[in-house]
Design a protein around this motif. Structure first.
Motif, PDB file in Angstrom:
ATOM      1  N   GLN A   1      21.820  33.110  47.989  1.00 21.40           N
ATOM      2  CA  GLN A   1      21.906  33.045  46.530  1.00 21.40           C
ATOM      3  C   GLN A   1      20.671  33.640  45.872  1.00 21.40           C
ATOM      4  O   GLN A   1      20.776  34.346  44.858  1.00 21.40           O
ATOM      5  N   ARG A   2      19.496  33.371  46.452  1.00 22.84           N
ATOM      6  CA  ARG A   2      18.267  33.966  45.893  1.00 22.84           C
ATOM      7  C   ARG A   2      18.303  35.483  46.017  1.00 22.84           C
ATOM      8  O   ARG A   2      17.911  36.201  45.090  1.00 22.84           O
ATOM      9  N   ALA A   3      18.777  35.970  47.161  1.00 20.06           N
ATOM     10  CA  ALA A   3      18.864  37.418  47.353  1.00 20.06           C
ATOM     11  C   ALA A   3      19.854  38.046  46.376  1.00 20.06           C
ATOM     12  O   ALA A   3      19.596  39.123  45.815  1.00 20.06           O
ATOM     13  N   LEU A   4      20.970  37.389  46.153  1.00 19.57           N
ATOM     14  CA  LEU A   4      21.971  37.907  45.218  1.00 19.57           C
ATOM     15  C   LEU A   4      21.411  37.985  43.801  1.00 19.57           C
ATOM     16  O   LEU A   4      21.660  38.953  43.070  1.00 19.57           O
ATOM     17  N   GLU A   5      20.659  36.973  43.408  1.00 15.61           N
ATOM     18  CA  GLU A   5      20.065  36.988  42.068  1.00 15.61           C
ATOM     19  C   GLU A   5      19.097  38.160  41.915  1.00 15.61           C
ATOM     20  O   GLU A   5      19.047  38.811  40.870  1.00 15.61           O
ATOM     21  N   SER A   6      18.327  38.443  42.967  1.00 13.10           N
ATOM     22  CA  SER A   6      17.398  39.575  42.882  1.00 13.10           C
ATOM     23  C   SER A   6      18.152  40.900  42.837  1.00 13.10           C
ATOM     24  O   SER A   6      17.731  41.838  42.145  1.00 13.10           O
ATOM     25  N   LEU A   7      19.282  40.984  43.531  1.00 16.33           N
ATOM     26  CA  LEU A   7      20.088  42.203  43.495  1.00 16.33           C
ATOM     27  C   LEU A   7      20.764  42.385  42.143  1.00 16.33           C
ATOM     28  O   LEU A   7      20.959  43.509  41.682  1.00 16.33           O
ATOM     29  N   VAL A   8      21.119  41.279  41.504  1.00 16.77           N
ATOM     30  CA  VAL A   8      21.680  41.364  40.144  1.00 16.77           C
ATOM     31  C   VAL A   8      20.632  41.923  39.191  1.00 16.77           C
ATOM     32  O   VAL A   8      20.926  42.795  38.357  1.00 16.77           O
ATOM     33  N   GLN A   9      19.399  41.434  39.304  1.00 20.19           N
ATOM     34  CA  GLN A   9      18.333  41.922  38.436  1.00 20.19           C
ATOM     35  C   GLN A   9      18.050  43.402  38.657  1.00 20.19           C
ATOM     36  O   GLN A   9      17.658  44.111  37.733  1.00 20.19           O
ATOM     37  N   ALA A  10      18.276  43.861  39.896  1.00 20.73           N
ATOM     38  CA  ALA A  10      18.085  45.282  40.206  1.00 20.73           C
ATOM     39  C   ALA A  10      19.325  46.110  39.887  1.00 20.73           C
ATOM     40  O   ALA A  10      19.351  47.319  40.164  1.00 20.73           O
ATOM     41  N   ASP A  11      20.360  45.462  39.320  1.00 19.70           N
ATOM     42  CA  ASP A  11      21.609  46.124  38.937  1.00 19.70           C
ATOM     43  C   ASP A  11      22.322  46.747  40.139  1.00 19.70           C
ATOM     44  O   ASP A  11      22.962  47.788  40.023  1.00 19.70           O
ATOM     45  N   LYS A  12      22.217  46.078  41.295  1.00 22.15           N
ATOM     46  CA  LYS A  12      22.901  46.564  42.490  1.00 22.15           C
ATOM     47  C   LYS A  12      24.183  45.796  42.778  1.00 22.15           C
ATOM     48  O   LYS A  12      25.061  46.300  43.481  1.00 22.15           O
TER      49      LYS A  12
ATOM     50  N   THR B   1      29.414  44.903  44.717  1.00 18.77           N
ATOM     51  CA  THR B   1      28.472  45.957  44.341  1.00 18.77           C
ATOM     52  C   THR B   1      28.891  46.552  43.008  1.00 18.77           C
ATOM     53  O   THR B   1      30.057  46.526  42.638  1.00 18.77           O
ATOM     54  N   THR B   2      27.931  47.130  42.287  1.00 17.70           N
ATOM     55  CA  THR B   2      28.224  47.693  40.975  1.00 17.70           C
ATOM     56  C   THR B   2      28.864  49.060  41.060  1.00 17.70           C
ATOM     57  O   THR B   2      29.420  49.545  40.090  1.00 17.70           O
ATOM     58  N   GLY B   3      28.791  49.701  42.229  1.00 18.28           N
ATOM     59  CA  GLY B   3      29.389  51.018  42.382  1.00 18.28           C
ATOM     60  C   GLY B   3      29.821  51.227  43.810  1.00 18.28           C
ATOM     61  O   GLY B   3      29.548  50.431  44.694  1.00 18.28           O
ATOM     62  N   VAL B   4      30.517  52.331  44.047  1.00  9.52           N
ATOM     63  CA  VAL B   4      30.983  52.655  45.388  1.00  9.52           C
ATOM     64  C   VAL B   4      29.898  53.435  46.107  1.00  9.52           C
ATOM     65  O   VAL B   4      29.485  54.499  45.644  1.00  9.52           O
TER      66      VAL B   4
END
Length: 403
Positions: free
Chosen positions: A362-373, A387-390
């Motif tokens: 969950q912590r890793a996912l939150e950091s990836l959200v902040q990085a827009d990944k 993921t935000t893109g393919v």
């Protein structure tokens, strides 16, 4: 079974969920609820589908064990599609045994394939391969033959066997075309695209280039000395030395291999291996100890020789030294690999697949959200991540389970 139920079942088998719903949408008897649940699953309404199937299973009587087992299999398929990997696998095993005992070979085989696909998804390749060996697809309908070949191809790709994977995908494509189910054909096409996407990076003599799966397979069969940072080993065509539990040694040998045939300064090795910018005598002493351990582990493949300013990697035979690494690197590369399959994952499923705690995920996912990944939708237990893109690369070498 009445004519509307039969007609709806045939529509679902042909991949026509709307046609099935037109026949049973207003009915609340258990067979209709089950068919409505499967139709909603095919339309992507997974939460509603799961609720309908559970209602159908409760509605079937004690003498309708086969119908209840079919509902369990359908719910397991929804769990797999929604990446609910914590779904109780024993329920699926029990349902499969019930179906097999009552002569429903097709649905029993379908349950078996779902179990194998789950094993493949979490990286248990040996178990998946062993389980798949007990299945004979020749007597199955086209849709299940396609499912069989997709699993065969998935195992072959994760084992870095490109030609068997291509052959399996060709068989899967023919079976999917014969089944006439567009979603199944799309799944086969998606799997085939992985073979034509970059799967790794090759670093040698200061130059980098992307490799397809065929190129990776050819490289590992060549005489080159390969520092495989994807699977944490140093290898040639005949010998494999695992450094999976020695991250410092892996970092050191990768640094030496990337610089080969040149040497690497001591301070550079200290900075990379120990993550410090200010080296002192204790770091230099530790570096000598770790390099001694590295020499011992690589003694049949290469030496590590001291130079005036640092150290150099010295292969035992005249050959190239190549670093094989992931197409995309970073702290959360493995998590992005799972999310790149286009499906929505729960944090609990990612934790199971990665072998990490759910809180860490969950912590890793939150950091990836902040990085827009990555992005999320839903709330609570229904929250899912994508993921935000393919991505423009294959995730094969980012996933666990490779030998």
């Amino acid at each position: 079974m009445d004519s509307l139920i039969t007609s709806a079942a045939r529509a679902l088998a042909a991949g026509d969920p709307l046609g099935a719903l037109n026949r049973v949408a207003l009915r609340d008897d258990p067979p209709a609820l089950a068919l409505r649940g499967i139709a909603m699953a095919q339309l992507g309404e997974l939460a509603r589908a799961k609720a309908l199937l559970r209602s159908a299973a409760r509605g079937f009587g004690a003498k309708e064990a086969v119908a209840r087992a079919r509902c369990v299999v359908a719910e397991a398929e929804i769990a797999l599609a929604s990446r609910d990997l914590g779904w109780p696998a024993k329920m699926l095993d029990t349902a499969r045994a019930t179906l097999d005992a009552h002569g429903d070979r097709v649905n029993a085989a379908h349950a078996h394939y779902l179990a194998v696909r789950r094993l493949l998804l979490i990286g248990r390749l040996d178990d998946a391969e062993q389980s798949l060996a007990g299945l004979d697809p020749t007597l199955l309908p086209p849709a299940l033959r396609a499912a069989h070949e997709l699993v065969v191809a998935g195992i072959a790709m994760r084992r870095l066997r490109s030609q068997p994977a291509r052959a399996a995908l060709a068989r899967a494509e023919r079976a999917a075309r014969e089944a006439g189910i567009p979603a199944l054909s799309a799944e086969v096409e998606s799997a085939a695209r992985m073979l034509d996407a970059p799967a790794a990076r090759r670093i040698a003599r200061g130059e980098e280039r992307l490799l397809l799966l065929d190129d990776v397979e050819a490289l590992l069969a060549s005489p080159a000395l390969v520092v495989d940072a994807c699977r944490y080993v140093v290898r040639d065509a005949h010998t494999v030395v695992s450094l999976a539990r020695r991250p410092v040694l892996l970092t050191l040998v990768r640094a030496l291999a990337e610089a080969w045939p040149a040497d690497v300064p001591r301070d550079t090795l200290i900075a990379r291996a120990f993550r410090t910018r200010h080296a002192d005598e204790t770091h230099r002493a530790r570096l000598r100890v770790e390099l001694g351990r590295l020499r011992s582990m690589l003694r049949t493949l290469a030496g590590v020789n001291a130079t005036a300013r640092g150290f150099v990697l010295a292969p035992r035979e005249p050959r190239e030294v190549i670093v094989l690494t992931q197409p995309v690197e970073g702290e959360h590369a493995a998590m992005l690999a799972f999310l790149s399959d286009g499906e929505a994952w729960s944090s609990s499923a990612l934790a199971l697949a990665l072998g990490a705690s759910q809180r860490t995920v969950q912590r890793a996912l939150e950091s990836l959200v902040q990085a827009d990944k990555v992005q999320s939708f839903g709330h609570g237990r229904a929250r899912r991540w994508m993921t935000t893109g393919v991505p423009g690369f294959s995730a094969l070498l980012l996933l666990p389970g490779l030998p």
